[in-house]
Design a protein around this motif. Structure first.
Motif, PDB file in Angstrom:
ATOM      1  N   SER A   5     -14.731 -22.277  32.640  1.00 54.06           N
ATOM      2  CA  SER A   5     -14.333 -21.472  31.485  1.00 54.06           C
ATOM      3  C   SER A   5     -15.427 -21.411  30.426  1.00 54.06           C
ATOM      4  O   SER A   5     -15.622 -20.380  29.775  1.00 54.06           O
ATOM      5  N   LEU A   6     -16.148 -22.516  30.272  1.00 56.09           N
ATOM      6  CA  LEU A   6     -17.113 -22.623  29.180  1.00 56.09           C
ATOM      7  C   LEU A   6     -18.439 -21.933  29.464  1.00 56.09           C
ATOM      8  O   LEU A   6     -18.981 -21.226  28.605  1.00 56.09           O
ATOM      9  N   ILE A   7     -18.970 -22.121  30.651  1.00 53.32           N
ATOM     10  CA  ILE A   7     -20.319 -21.620  30.962  1.00 53.32           C
ATOM     11  C   ILE A   7     -20.441 -20.095  30.815  1.00 53.32           C
ATOM     12  O   ILE A   7     -21.405 -19.610  30.199  1.00 53.32           O
ATOM     13  N   PRO A   8     -19.499 -19.278  31.337  1.00 49.94           N
ATOM     14  CA  PRO A   8     -19.628 -17.820  31.122  1.00 49.94           C
ATOM     15  C   PRO A   8     -19.617 -17.422  29.646  1.00 49.94           C
ATOM     16  O   PRO A   8     -20.315 -16.484  29.249  1.00 49.94           O
ATOM     17  N   ILE A   9     -18.839 -18.143  28.825  1.00 51.78           N
ATOM     18  CA  ILE A   9     -18.787 -17.853  27.392  1.00 51.78           C
ATOM     19  C   ILE A   9     -20.139 -18.142  26.754  1.00 51.78           C
ATOM     20  O   ILE A   9     -20.623 -17.375  25.907  1.00 51.78           O
ATOM     21  N   LEU A  10     -20.772 -19.230  27.164  1.00 49.56           N
ATOM     22  CA  LEU A  10     -22.097 -19.561  26.623  1.00 49.56           C
ATOM     23  C   LEU A  10     -23.123 -18.500  27.022  1.00 49.56           C
ATOM     24  O   LEU A  10     -23.987 -18.134  26.226  1.00 49.56           O
ATOM     25  N   ILE A  11     -23.011 -18.002  28.236  1.00 52.69           N
ATOM     26  CA  ILE A  11     -23.933 -16.947  28.693  1.00 52.69           C
ATOM     27  C   ILE A  11     -23.734 -15.670  27.881  1.00 52.69           C
ATOM     28  O   ILE A  11     -24.701 -15.028  27.447  1.00 52.69           O
ATOM     29  N   LEU A  12     -22.467 -15.294  27.630  1.00 53.19           N
ATOM     30  CA  LEU A  12     -22.181 -14.108  26.814  1.00 53.19           C
ATOM     31  C   LEU A  12     -22.677 -14.297  25.378  1.00 53.19           C
ATOM     32  O   LEU A  12     -23.153 -13.346  24.745  1.00 53.19           O
ATOM     33  N   ALA A  13     -22.572 -15.526  24.876  1.00 53.38           N
ATOM     34  CA  ALA A  13     -22.971 -15.798  23.487  1.00 53.38           C
ATOM     35  C   ALA A  13     -24.476 -15.646  23.287  1.00 53.38           C
ATOM     36  O   ALA A  13     -24.929 -15.305  22.188  1.00 53.38           O
ATOM     37  N   ILE A  14     -25.260 -15.896  24.335  1.00 55.68           N
ATOM     38  CA  ILE A  14     -26.714 -15.789  24.210  1.00 55.68           C
ATOM     39  C   ILE A  14     -27.128 -14.376  23.781  1.00 55.68           C
ATOM     40  O   ILE A  14     -28.059 -14.192  22.991  1.00 55.68           O
ATOM     41  N   GLY A  15     -26.407 -13.384  24.272  1.00 60.45           N
ATOM     42  CA  GLY A  15     -26.740 -12.000  23.923  1.00 60.45           C
ATOM     43  C   GLY A  15     -26.520 -11.664  22.464  1.00 60.45           C
ATOM     44  O   GLY A  15     -27.120 -10.717  21.935  1.00 60.45           O
ATOM     45  N   GLU A  16     -25.662 -12.434  21.768  1.00 61.84           N
ATOM     46  CA  GLU A  16     -25.380 -12.188  20.351  1.00 61.84           C
ATOM     47  C   GLU A  16     -26.165 -13.117  19.423  1.00 61.84           C
ATOM     48  O   GLU A  16     -26.043 -13.022  18.204  1.00 61.84           O
ATOM     49  N   ALA A  17     -26.947 -14.030  19.996  1.00 55.79           N
ATOM     50  CA  ALA A  17     -27.644 -15.037  19.192  1.00 55.79           C
ATOM     51  C   ALA A  17     -28.856 -14.438  18.466  1.00 55.79           C
ATOM     52  O   ALA A  17     -29.567 -13.591  19.000  1.00 55.79           O
ATOM     53  N   ASP A  18     -29.082 -14.912  17.255  1.00 63.55           N
ATOM     54  CA  ASP A  18     -30.212 -14.471  16.439  1.00 63.55           C
ATOM     55  C   ASP A  18     -31.027 -15.695  16.017  1.00 63.55           C
ATOM     56  O   ASP A  18     -30.607 -16.452  15.135  1.00 63.55           O
ATOM     57  N   PRO A  19     -32.186 -15.945  16.637  1.00 62.73           N
ATOM     58  CA  PRO A  19     -33.000 -17.128  16.324  1.00 62.73           C
ATOM     59  C   PRO A  19     -33.439 -17.219  14.863  1.00 62.73           C
ATOM     60  O   PRO A  19     -33.768 -18.313  14.385  1.00 62.73           O
TER      61      PRO A  19
END
Length: 366
Positions: free
Chosen positions: A155-169
């Motif tokens: 459940s967690l890993i796909p959410i983390l992958i999706l979150a990478i696309g919205e991340a702003d360094p």
């Protein structure tokens, strides 16, 4: 000690993993950012050190006193009466912990799913399930968790992958803009969490079927937890920015944000499922440790005989321990890290130091 019950190294590692990851990932980022702001991800470096020290101390003591829990070998190290006093303190600590875990679960469910349900309903349903699991034994809890941990990861890993696309360094700047002190302050709360994760080894190691693997298995689980928490804190800051420190469940907000921006909706339902499954394991292990400590301190032959009354007292404790969610959050953010450091780090290290000095003194006499 129920010597007939045994858990494998894999089961021990997964229990350690679930004990922390299932619930801590939803709350830790907000508390860390509250102190360390955009540099909260750096705070994980010093915080893991305390967990490693506690892990080393407990596995060393377990090797010196095989088959005994920390309640039992404390009396051998510091004497019968001081050992009894320490045992009473451990009982108080775990009773407080299980009351806090139960009311934390209740507040979480009331906030997201059942706002009109009485608090006692959430506490009662959780404790009935956990009480049944403890009555069946630590081996059954370990087997249940072998099924639960993969569900949490899937459940967690796909959410983390999706979150990478919205991340702003850019949200991570400036680097150490206010110096190192806020980073150290932000490390206190996760340090308490990591210590809590490894402190359960003091009671679970005697049940390990291959004691020699204790340190290796614990280190692997600890490394996995550290990596996942690091990634989650980093993504929370890069998506929510300064807002992370103002949110009680910041990771939940990240999931909701992803659900709004992307094609998937209501991702927070996954967070609720992770919380419920993980909290079941966490409370079950804590209730097992509490019942085991009481049975060993008072020489009760079978810890199962006291599961029902202890579970009932835990429900009562969870109802009266805090008046509202604000008191709970204040306790978790400011009180628990200090008590956790003393109980879960200083006490095992002190026991190891005293035992080492005594052994060297005996060796020098011979």
């Amino acid at each position: 000690m129920q010597t007939t019950e045994k858990i494998t190294g894999t089961q021990l590692g997964l229990l350690l993993f679930t004990f922390i990851v299932s619930t801590i990932i939803l709350t830790i980022p907000g508390w860390m950012v509250m102190f360390a702001k955009q540099n909260a991800w750096i705070s994980l470096v010093p915080s893991t050190t305390t967990g490693l020290l506690t892990l080393w101390a407990l596995t060393t003591l377990a090797n010196r006193y095989p088959g005994l829990s920390i309640v039992q070998y404390s009396s051998k190290i510091i004497g019968k009466w001081l050992g009894k006093c320490l045992g009473f303190y451990f009982i108080y600590f775990w009773f407080t912990s299980i009351s806090v875990m139960t009311i934390q679960h209740t507040f979480f469910i009331k906030t997201l799913l059942l706002p009109k349900s009485p608090a006692i309903v959430g506490s009662l349903t959780l404790m009935i399930l956990c009480g049944l699991a403890v009555f069946m034994g630590i081996e059954v809890i370990g087997r249940c968790n072998e099924f639960i941990t993969p569900l949490i990861l899937v459940s967690l890993i796909p959410i983390l992958i999706l979150a990478i696309g919205e991340a702003d360094p850019v949200q991570l700047k400036p680097f150490l803009g206010e110096g190192i002190l806020p980073v150290l302050q932000g490390a206190v709360i996760p340090a308490g969490a990591f210590m809590n994760q490894v402190f359960i080894l003091g009671w679970l190691l005697p049940y390990l079927n291959q004691p020699k693997k204790a340190r290796k298995v614990s280190l692997i689980a600890f490394l996995g937890i550290s990596i996942i928490v690091f990634i989650i804190v980093l993504l929370s800051i890069m998506i929510l920015g300064p807002l992370t420190g103002k949110l009680t469940y910041s990771v939940l907000s990240v999931m909701q944000y992803i659900g709004i921006e992307g094609s998937l909706e209501r991702l927070e339902a996954i967070a609720v499922a992770m919380w419920v499954l993980g909290n079941f394991v966490k409370v079950s292990v804590t209730l097992f440790i509490l019942c085991l400590s009481i049975s060993q301190l008072f020489n009760i032959r079978n810890y199962r005989d006291i599961v029902a009354p202890i579970a009932l007292l835990s429900i009562i404790g969870s109802v009266f321990v805090f008046k509202n969610g604000a008191e709970l959050q204040a306790f978790l953010a400011f009180v628990y890290p200090i008590s956790g450091f003393i109980t879960q780090s200083l006490i095992p290290l002190s026991l190891l130091l005293i035992d080492t000095i005594k052994r060297k003194a005996v060796h020098s006499l011979h």
